[in-house]
Design a protein around this motif. Sequence first.
Motif, mmCIF file in Angstrom:
data_model
loop_
_atom_site.group_PDB
_atom_site.id
_atom_site.type_symbol
_atom_site.label_atom_id
_atom_site.label_comp_id
_atom_site.label_asym_id
_atom_site.label_seq_id
_atom_site.Cartn_x
_atom_site.Cartn_y
_atom_site.Cartn_z
ATOM 1 N N THR A 56 -3.873 -4.622 27.939
ATOM 2 C CA THR A 56 -5.020 -4.868 28.826
ATOM 3 C C THR A 56 -5.523 -6.296 28.672
ATOM 4 O O THR A 56 -5.656 -7.030 29.654
ATOM 5 C CB THR A 56 -6.147 -3.851 28.536
ATOM 6 N N LYS B 284 -2.884 -8.779 29.881
ATOM 7 C CA LYS B 284 -2.771 -8.959 31.335
ATOM 8 C C LYS B 284 -3.876 -9.869 31.854
ATOM 9 O O LYS B 284 -3.646 -10.696 32.744
ATOM 10 C CB LYS B 284 -2.794 -7.610 32.062
ATOM 11 N N GLU C 17 2.525 0.058 39.523
ATOM 12 C CA GLU C 17 1.432 -0.594 38.791
ATOM 13 C C GLU C 17 0.088 -0.309 39.466
ATOM 14 O O GLU C 17 -0.885 0.085 38.817
ATOM 15 C CB GLU C 17 1.666 -2.112 38.715
ATOM 16 N N ASN D 220 -3.054 2.244 38.153
ATOM 17 C CA ASN D 220 -4.372 1.640 37.914
ATOM 18 C C ASN D 220 -5.462 2.241 38.794
ATOM 19 O O ASN D 220 -6.643 2.074 38.511
ATOM 20 C CB ASN D 220 -4.317 0.121 38.102
ATOM 21 N N GLU E 272 -5.912 0.046 32.285
ATOM 22 C CA GLU E 272 -4.829 -0.885 32.660
ATOM 23 C C GLU E 272 -3.506 -0.295 32.193
ATOM 24 O O GLU E 272 -3.469 0.476 31.243
ATOM 25 C CB GLU E 272 -5.069 -2.250 31.998
ATOM 26 N N ASN E 273 -2.429 -0.675 32.891
ATOM 27 C CA ASN E 273 -1.100 -0.235 32.447
ATOM 28 C C ASN E 273 -0.215 -1.438 32.142
ATOM 29 O O ASN E 273 -0.565 -2.578 32.434
ATOM 30 C CB ASN E 273 -0.457 0.694 33.484
#
Length: 235
Positions: A109, A112, A198, A202, A209-210
Amino acid sequence: MSAVDPVKLMKQQVGKAAADRVQSGSIVGLGTGSTTAFAIQFLGDRIKSGALTDIKGIPTSFQASVLAKQYGIPLTTLDEVDRIHIGIDGADEVDPQKNLIKGGGAAHTREKVVDSLAEQFIVVVDQSKIVDKLGSTFPVPVEVLPMAIAPVVKALEKLGGKPELRMGIKKDGPVITDQGNMVLDVTFSDIPNPPELEKTINNIPGVLENGIFVGMTDIVLIGEIKDGNPTVREM
């Protein structure tokens, strides 16, 4: 076993190759993981030798923060800067389009956030992390609010995933992220459209988050062992 581990040497070489690309005056995103740890170490060496000046790091995890302090890299926060010049981070998988799966260290997380803001994002990996398709060797980590684990598991199963709560090693109970959340590792038999998956994951309420990183990577530096010697190539 030989005294010098070639895999460790390879990771050192890749970390050094990334650290060598950082210029004085840069704000640097400091990633998480074993290969990135060497990049942080080499950044510290360059600062110590005077080859690199006026650097500030933005860590993506407690681990990165501790290492940066250990190696003498001054730290800052996203509140205090308006740009990140360069980000260095590892990955668990890299596909031919430079899309990534990250989150083996449960820091995806923050990674990103920082990596997406970097004007140049460099990924440092060893050859084992290169795959033809995302999800081939590694599940998709998903950070979830603890209260939402049950409904998020059901939603991920509807998407065709097999979620497993990540459990701690040398710790009873689940892994807890730096944000105080839990991680589901979700195995998909196929990920035909990483950008779509994604977004879909999400959008599940309770997901923070992924670990699918799409369209963010500028440079991939790959460490390889050739004839027993570590080498680095750019993808």
